[in-house]
Write an enzyme that holds these catalytic residues in place. Structure first.
Site, PDB file in Angstrom:
ATOM      1  N   GLU A   3       7.466   4.181   3.238  1.00  0.00           N
ATOM      2  CA  GLU A   3       8.060   4.476   1.947  1.00  0.00           C
ATOM      3  C   GLU A   3       8.431   3.187   1.222  1.00  0.00           C
ATOM      4  OE1 GLU A   3       8.014   8.681   2.094  1.00  0.00           O
ATOM      5  OE2 GLU A   3       8.621   7.387   3.730  1.00  0.00           O
ATOM      6  N   THR A   4       8.289   3.241  -0.107  1.00  0.00           N
ATOM      7  CA  THR A   4       8.887   2.250  -0.990  1.00  0.00           C
ATOM      8  C   THR A   4       9.890   2.986  -1.864  1.00  0.00           C
ATOM      9  OG1 THR A   4       6.937   0.813  -1.009  1.00  0.00           O
ATOM     10  CG2 THR A   4       8.475   0.600  -2.846  1.00  0.00           C
TER      11      THR A   4
END
Length: 275
Positions: free
Chosen positions: A45-46
């Site tokens: 995830e970002t």
């Protein structure tokens, strides 16, 4: 803009689940730009943060390398860690407005260096094993439960650790069974003497991730499931991603789950491509 890589739900650096957190912004970039940066980062995830009029409240969105997701635990923890430690936000609790509603994270100093996140509980329902699930996993589950995704209860810890599933088949089977994204959690009671109550893994081909190292949303399902099975609300979980492993203390409180874990910053970088 700066960006940090944080190991979340980690007992030490290079454990838990890495997430990238971008410095808080005044307005959202385009969805396409955020998706491209998430693909460039190539982490599970970002996290993207948007400032609000309240200095202790932010809007938060999460992108995998393939798509935006409605809920992510480890990148929420990582975001709170960046705000409270790297940016020295003067509060003990930060609130995030997300696709899953408001989520709060506090620095639980009474628990050492852990953070405590208040997330929605997702109580699963037991279902018959979908056709082909055992073959896709490589072992037959003892029970199968469904919520946002499938959860397969295996016979023992060794079986959980040995799994090498067919991700493409898991995605099709889970999507059909849950009308969700096509992800599957597996879990079991651990070997005698283990320092945790439940061991798990999480395969997320529907989110573009073969296997996730430490997953908050999985424990929004496992916490109520095992609170009922074991007869107590507070449990210690270990997610057995090969070579890393994530650790969570979870407490089931009716419609909510408290997820507690540590975080370590391992990298600070500067973006040279403007949104």
């Amino acid at each position: 803009m700066r960006q940090w890589t944080v190991d979340a739900f980690a007992a030490a650096p290079f454990r838990g689940n890495p997430a990238c957190v971008v410095e808080p912004m005044l307005k959202w970039p385009s969805d396409a730009w955020m998706q491209r940066l998430a693909a460039e980062n190539n982490q599970a995830e970002t996290a993207f943060l948007l400032k609000t009029d309240d200095p202790a409240r932010f809007k938060l969105r999460w992108f995998t390398p393939a798509l935006e997701v409605p809920l992510c635990g480890h990148a929420t923890l990582a975001s709170a860690h960046v705000l409270l430690n790297e940016l020295a936000l003067e509060t003990e609790t930060v609130t995030f407005d997300t696709l899953s509603g408001p989520l709060s994270v506090r620095q639980a100093r009474e628990l050492g260096e852990l953070y405590e996140m208040d997330f929605p509980a997702m109580t699963p329902r037991r279902i018959d094993p979908p056709q082909g699930l055992a073959e896709a996993l490589g072992a037959a589950p003892q029970e199968v439960w469904a919520a946002q995704f499938l959860v397969a209860v295996m016979a023992n810890e060794a079986e959980v650790r040995a799994l090498d599933p067919d991700g493409a088949r898991l995605k099709v089977i889970s999507s059909a069974a849950t009308q969700g994204r096509g992800n599957v959690g597996v879990c079991a009671l651990p070997d005698a003497g283990a320092p945790y109550d439940v061991v798990s893994r999480f395969f997320a081909p529907g989110s573009g991730i073969a296997e996730d190292p430490a997953t908050g949303s999985l424990h929004c399902i496992l916490a109520p499931l095992y609170a009922e099975k074991l007869g107590r609300p507070s449990l210690r979980f270990h997610q057995a991603y090969p070579g890393r492993g994530g650790d969570l203390l979870c407490e089931h409180r009716g419609e909510r789950v408290l997820l507690r874990g540590g975080a370590f910053t391992v990298l600070e970088s500067r973006l040279r491509i403007a949104p």
